[in-house]
Structure formats: structure tokens, C-alpha cells
Design an enzyme around this catalytic site. Structure first.
Site, PDB file in Angstrom:
ATOM      1  N   LYS A  12      -5.967  11.886  -0.386  1.00 56.14           N
ATOM      2  CA  LYS A  12      -5.277  11.525   0.864  1.00 56.14           C
ATOM      3  C   LYS A  12      -3.824  11.998   0.811  1.00 56.14           C
ATOM      4  O   LYS A  12      -3.340  12.631   1.742  1.00 56.14           O
ATOM      5  CB  LYS A  12      -5.333   9.998   1.092  1.00 56.14           C
ATOM      6  CG  LYS A  12      -4.547   9.562   2.336  1.00 56.14           C
ATOM      7  CD  LYS A  12      -4.494   8.065   2.551  1.00 56.14           C
ATOM      8  CE  LYS A  12      -3.495   7.720   3.652  1.00 56.14           C
ATOM      9  NZ  LYS A  12      -3.247   6.279   3.812  1.00 56.14           N
ATOM     10  N   HIS A  43       0.840  -1.208   0.000  1.00 58.02           N
ATOM     11  CA  HIS A  43       0.000   0.000   0.000  1.00 58.02           C
ATOM     12  C   HIS A  43       0.875   1.257   0.000  1.00 58.02           C
ATOM     13  O   HIS A  43       0.572   2.233  -0.667  1.00 58.02           O
ATOM     14  CB  HIS A  43      -0.912   0.035   1.228  1.00 58.02           C
ATOM     15  CG  HIS A  43      -1.806  -1.146   1.344  1.00 58.02           C
ATOM     16  ND1 HIS A  43      -2.945  -1.302   0.585  1.00 58.02           N
ATOM     17  CD2 HIS A  43      -1.722  -2.250   2.119  1.00 58.02           C
ATOM     18  CE1 HIS A  43      -3.531  -2.438   0.895  1.00 58.02           C
ATOM     19  NE2 HIS A  43      -2.809  -3.034   1.824  1.00 58.02           N
ATOM     20  N   HIS A  50       0.229  12.511   6.313  1.00 57.47           N
ATOM     21  CA  HIS A  50       1.557  12.385   6.911  1.00 57.47           C
ATOM     22  C   HIS A  50       2.583  11.913   5.878  1.00 57.47           C
ATOM     23  O   HIS A  50       3.628  12.513   5.699  1.00 57.47           O
ATOM     24  CB  HIS A  50       1.457  11.383   8.073  1.00 57.47           C
ATOM     25  CG  HIS A  50       0.622  10.173   7.723  1.00 57.47           C
ATOM     26  ND1 HIS A  50      -0.728  10.266   7.448  1.00 57.47           N
ATOM     27  CD2 HIS A  50       0.934   8.861   7.526  1.00 57.47           C
ATOM     28  CE1 HIS A  50      -1.207   9.076   7.130  1.00 57.47           C
ATOM     29  NE2 HIS A  50      -0.200   8.205   7.157  1.00 57.47           N
ATOM     30  N   ARG A  51       2.277  10.813   5.182  1.00 57.98           N
ATOM     31  CA  ARG A  51       3.239  10.256   4.222  1.00 57.98           C
ATOM     32  C   ARG A  51       3.405  11.217   3.038  1.00 57.98           C
ATOM     33  O   ARG A  51       4.510  11.425   2.560  1.00 57.98           O
ATOM     34  CB  ARG A  51       2.774   8.874   3.734  1.00 57.98           C
ATOM     35  CG  ARG A  51       3.771   8.174   2.822  1.00 57.98           C
ATOM     36  CD  ARG A  51       3.417   6.716   2.580  1.00 57.98           C
ATOM     37  NE  ARG A  51       3.262   5.999   3.835  1.00 57.98           N
ATOM     38  CZ  ARG A  51       2.091   5.713   4.406  1.00 57.98           C
ATOM     39  NH1 ARG A  51       0.959   6.008   3.812  1.00 57.98           N
ATOM     40  NH2 ARG A  51       2.046   5.095   5.570  1.00 57.98           N
ATOM     41  N   ASP A  88       8.714   5.016   8.340  1.00 58.68           N
ATOM     42  CA  ASP A  88       8.013   4.387   9.441  1.00 58.68           C
ATOM     43  C   ASP A  88       6.905   5.335   9.872  1.00 58.68           C
ATOM     44  O   ASP A  88       7.101   6.558   9.900  1.00 58.68           O
ATOM     45  CB  ASP A  88       8.957   4.103  10.614  1.00 58.68           C
ATOM     46  CG  ASP A  88       8.412   2.970  11.481  1.00 58.68           C
ATOM     47  OD1 ASP A  88       8.193   1.860  10.949  1.00 58.68           O
ATOM     48  OD2 ASP A  88       8.177   3.188  12.684  1.00 58.68           O
ATOM     49  N   PHE A 130      -5.585   2.009   3.735  1.00 54.32           N
ATOM     50  CA  PHE A 130      -5.177   0.772   4.416  1.00 54.32           C
ATOM     51  C   PHE A 130      -5.020   1.061   5.904  1.00 54.32           C
ATOM     52  O   PHE A 130      -5.217   2.190   6.364  1.00 54.32           O
ATOM     53  CB  PHE A 130      -3.875   0.226   3.814  1.00 54.32           C
ATOM     54  CG  PHE A 130      -2.663   1.073   4.085  1.00 54.32           C
ATOM     55  CD1 PHE A 130      -2.413   2.211   3.325  1.00 54.32           C
ATOM     56  CD2 PHE A 130      -1.762   0.742   5.092  1.00 54.32           C
ATOM     57  CE1 PHE A 130      -1.302   3.004   3.572  1.00 54.32           C
ATOM     58  CE2 PHE A 130      -0.639   1.519   5.343  1.00 54.32           C
ATOM     59  CZ  PHE A 130      -0.415   2.644   4.574  1.00 54.32           C
ATOM     60  N   GLY A 131      -4.658   0.024   6.644  1.00 56.41           N
ATOM     61  CA  GLY A 131      -4.375   0.174   8.071  1.00 56.41           C
ATOM     62  C   GLY A 131      -5.527   0.819   8.833  1.00 56.41           C
ATOM     63  O   GLY A 131      -6.674   0.383   8.756  1.00 56.41           O
ATOM     64  N   TYR A 132      -5.215   1.902   9.538  1.00 57.38           N
ATOM     65  CA  TYR A 132      -6.202   2.577  10.388  1.00 57.38           C
ATOM     66  C   TYR A 132      -7.043   3.611   9.638  1.00 57.38           C
ATOM     67  O   TYR A 132      -7.816   4.344  10.260  1.00 57.38           O
ATOM     68  CB  TYR A 132      -5.477   3.284  11.546  1.00 57.38           C
ATOM     69  CG  TYR A 132      -4.735   2.357  12.486  1.00 57.38           C
ATOM     70  CD1 TYR A 132      -5.373   1.797  13.594  1.00 57.38           C
ATOM     71  CD2 TYR A 132      -3.395   2.027  12.278  1.00 57.38           C
ATOM     72  CE1 TYR A 132      -4.697   0.953  14.456  1.00 57.38           C
ATOM     73  CE2 TYR A 132      -2.700   1.179  13.135  1.00 57.38           C
ATOM     74  CZ  TYR A 132      -3.353   0.645  14.223  1.00 57.38           C
ATOM     75  OH  TYR A 132      -2.690  -0.191  15.075  1.00 57.38           O
ATOM     76  N   ASP A 133      -6.903   3.685   8.324  1.00 59.51           N
ATOM     77  CA  ASP A 133      -7.600   4.728   7.563  1.00 59.51           C
ATOM     78  C   ASP A 133      -9.112   4.797   7.812  1.00 59.51           C
ATOM     79  O   ASP A 133      -9.667   5.898   7.887  1.00 59.51           O
ATOM     80  CB  ASP A 133      -7.337   4.584   6.056  1.00 59.51           C
ATOM     81  CG  ASP A 133      -5.992   5.173   5.655  1.00 59.51           C
ATOM     82  OD1 ASP A 133      -5.418   5.930   6.465  1.00 59.51           O
ATOM     83  OD2 ASP A 133      -5.526   4.878   4.547  1.00 59.51           O
TER      84      ASP A 133
HETATM   85  P1  ITT Z   1       7.279  -1.523   6.397  1.00 59.51           P
HETATM   86  O1  ITT Z   1       7.805  -1.449   7.793  1.00 59.51           O
HETATM   87  O2  ITT Z   1       7.787  -2.707   5.657  1.00 59.51           O
HETATM   88  O3  ITT Z   1       7.450  -0.236   5.638  1.00 59.51           O
HETATM   89  P2  ITT Z   1       4.725  -1.815   7.769  1.00 59.51           P
HETATM   90  O4  ITT Z   1       3.350  -2.116   7.316  1.00 59.51           O
HETATM   91  O5  ITT Z   1       5.378  -2.693   8.807  1.00 59.51           O
HETATM   92  O6  ITT Z   1       5.676  -1.733   6.470  1.00 59.51           O
HETATM   93  P3  ITT Z   1       5.087   0.355   9.647  1.00 59.51           P
HETATM   94  O7  ITT Z   1       6.125  -0.397  10.382  1.00 59.51           O
HETATM   95  O8  ITT Z   1       5.356   1.794   9.328  1.00 59.51           O
HETATM   96  O9  ITT Z   1       4.735  -0.322   8.249  1.00 59.51           O
HETATM   97  O10 ITT Z   1       3.729   0.157  10.436  1.00 59.51           O
HETATM   98  C1  ITT Z   1       2.822   1.129  10.529  1.00 59.51           C
HETATM   99  C2  ITT Z   1       1.435   0.569  10.602  1.00 59.51           C
HETATM  100  O11 ITT Z   1       0.636   1.727  10.787  1.00 59.51           O
HETATM  101  C3  ITT Z   1       0.953  -0.097   9.306  1.00 59.51           C
HETATM  102  O12 ITT Z   1       1.020  -1.465   9.325  1.00 59.51           O
HETATM  103  C4  ITT Z   1      -0.505   0.373   9.244  1.00 59.51           C
HETATM  104  O13 ITT Z   1      -1.313  -0.487   9.990  1.00 59.51           O
HETATM  105  C5  ITT Z   1      -0.454   1.716   9.922  1.00 59.51           C
HETATM  106  N1  ITT Z   1      -0.322   2.785   8.920  1.00 59.51           N
HETATM  107  C6  ITT Z   1       0.801   3.289   8.346  1.00 59.51           C
HETATM  108  N2  ITT Z   1       0.506   4.248   7.471  1.00 59.51           N
HETATM  109  C7  ITT Z   1      -0.843   4.365   7.478  1.00 59.51           C
HETATM  110  C8  ITT Z   1      -1.761   5.170   6.779  1.00 59.51           C
HETATM  111  O14 ITT Z   1      -1.359   6.051   5.858  1.00 59.51           O
HETATM  112  N3  ITT Z   1      -3.040   5.021   7.035  1.00 59.51           N
HETATM  113  C9  ITT Z   1      -3.495   4.133   7.956  1.00 59.51           C
HETATM  114  N4  ITT Z   1      -2.691   3.317   8.644  1.00 59.51           N
HETATM  115  C10 ITT Z   1      -1.371   3.425   8.413  1.00 59.51           C
END
Ligand code: ITT
Length: 194
Positions: free
Chosen positions: A172, A12, A177-178, A69, A149-152
Site C-alpha cells: 500500500k 494507523h 497517497h500518504r 491531512d 484502516f478507514g475507507y481502505d
Molecule cells: P489526525 O487528524 O489526528 O491525523 P484523523 O484520523 O482525524 O487523524 P484525518 O483528519 O486526515 O485523520 O481524517 C481522514 C480520514 O480519512 C481518516 O479518519 C480515515 O477514515 C480516512 N483515511 C485517511 N487516510 C486513509 C487511508 O490511507 N486509507 C483509508 N482511509 C483513510
């Protein structure tokens, strides 16, 4: 076109960042260089983990690369899940379980303030550079939306009436942040070639 390896195992993140760098830099993934996708991230801080991932790839594969991260920091939870965002509900990194745990811990809590904090770490010819991005917002009472993805689905950015998961990717990226951290990275790289 200049090639850069994005040191992440998260498809993602690659998709979002390619959308931003498209036409300017060619973003290669870890698979393209034969690197395992589960990178070490044992630092207690977000900047520490970003640097650890980039250093691992630079030292083992000898390529210029960047990593990032990200942590979701919730005020009423003292900054949790923070650096533990990926594994908040367990080592299987289940985004649904992570969201449910957040919602459970915030039950009855009126302070819903939260922020995403990202650090991008770039290693270019052995030199390290970092770029930050922060998106302020609030945690919804239930998930909404299917994008991102994730907490979005539970994160509503400040000034908007929708969650990140209800926005298009470009929308987005424009405020996330990213997105902020990657735009700083792009400006830095452009400055080098100017
Ligand atoms: P890498 O370390 O391989 O880059 P990861 O998925 O492990 O991939 P992180 O260690 O940065 O990534 O973990 C951050 C978590 O936070 C990630 O798994 C998501 O659940 C969440 N996250 C990160 N960016 C996000 C976003 O833009 N929106 C929502 N959730 C996010």
C-alpha cells in the site's frame, strides 16, 4: 538519529509512516511530548488542516514536527467526503458507518471514480513546507479485506484488482497517497543533511 514528531492522533497513520521512515528518522508520537491527541482541524481544506495541526504542535510544544491531512474525494459525490472524511457519518468517527454512508450514496451510480488526497505539512525551525500525494482509484460495491484502516476496504487503486485493505502495508505504501507525500518529505529531509 534525527527525531521528528508526527502530529497525528491516528495510530494507523503512525504505523504506516514508521514503516517508511524506519532506520532514517525516529518518529515520535504526540503522547511522547504530552500533547493531547485530538488536534484542531477546522479549516475547510485539506492543506489548511494539515498546516493547522502542525502549527498547533509547533506553537504549543516548540518541536519540529509534521502532520498530514487526507480526504477521500469521490467524483460522483462532487468531491465528498473530502475534508469531512473522518466524520462523514457523524462525530464519533466510525469508519464502518462512514463506508456504509458512501456505499449508500453511490447506490445505482456507475461512475465509481475516487481518489485519496494527502497533504503532509512540515514545520522545521519555524519554516513551513508541504508535500502532496494522490492515489486514483474506484469505489467497490462492497467492502473487501481486513488490512489498512478507514475507507481502505472499499477503495481499489487504479491498475490493481484488490482493495487497499487486501494489500500488505509495504505494498500500500508503495503506491498510496500518504506513501507518495511521505517519500517527498523524506527526500526533502535527506537533501537538507546532504
Ligand atoms: P489526525 O487528524 O489526528 O491525523 P484523523 O484520523 O482525524 O487523524 P484525518 O483528519 O486526515 O485523520 O481524517 C481522514 C480520514 O480519512 C481518516 O479518519 C480515515 O477514515 C480516512 N483515511 C485517511 N487516510 C486513509 C487511508 O490511507 N486509507 C483509508 N482511509 C483513510
Amino acid at each position: 538519529m534525527t527525531q521528528l514528531v508526527f502530529a497525528t492522533g491516528n495510530p494507523h497513520k503512525i504505523r504506516e509512516v514508521r514503516e517508511m521512515l524506519d532506520g532514517q528518522f525516529e518518529v515520535r508520537g504526540l503522547r511522547d511530548i504530552g500533547c493531547p491527541e485530538d488536534l484542531p482541524e477546522t479549516s475547510p481544506t485539506i492543506p489548511g488542516n494539515a498546516l493547522q495541526k502542525a502549527r498547533y504542535v509547533f506553537e504549543n510544544f516548540g518541536v519540529n514536527c509534521f502532520s498530514e491531512d487526507t480526504g477521500l474525494e469521490i467524483e460522483a459525490l462532487g468531491g465528498e467526503p473530502g475534508v469531512r472524511s473522518a466524520r462523514y457519518a457523524g462525530d464519533d468517527r466510525n469508519p464502518l458507518a462512514n463506508m456504509q454512508l458512501v456505499l449508500k450514496k453511490l447506490q445505482g451510480e456507475t461512475n465509481r471514480k475516487a481518489r485519496f488526497y494527502t497533504v503532509v505539512a512540515l514545520i522545521l525551525d519555524g519554516r513551513e513546507h508541504t508535500f502532496e500525494g494522490i492515489a486514483e482509484g474506484t469505489i467497490r460495491h462492497e467492502p473487501s479485506g481486513t488490512g489498512g484502516f478507514g475507507y481502505d476496504p472499499i477503495f481499489q487503486p487504479a491498475g490493481f484488482g484488490v482493495t487497499f485493505a487486501e494489500m500488505g502495508e509495504a505494498e500500500k505504501n508503495a503506491i498510496s497517497h500518504r506513501g507518495q507525500a511521505v517519500r517527498k518529505l523524506i527526500d526533502f529531509l535527506k537533501g537538507l543533511s546532504a
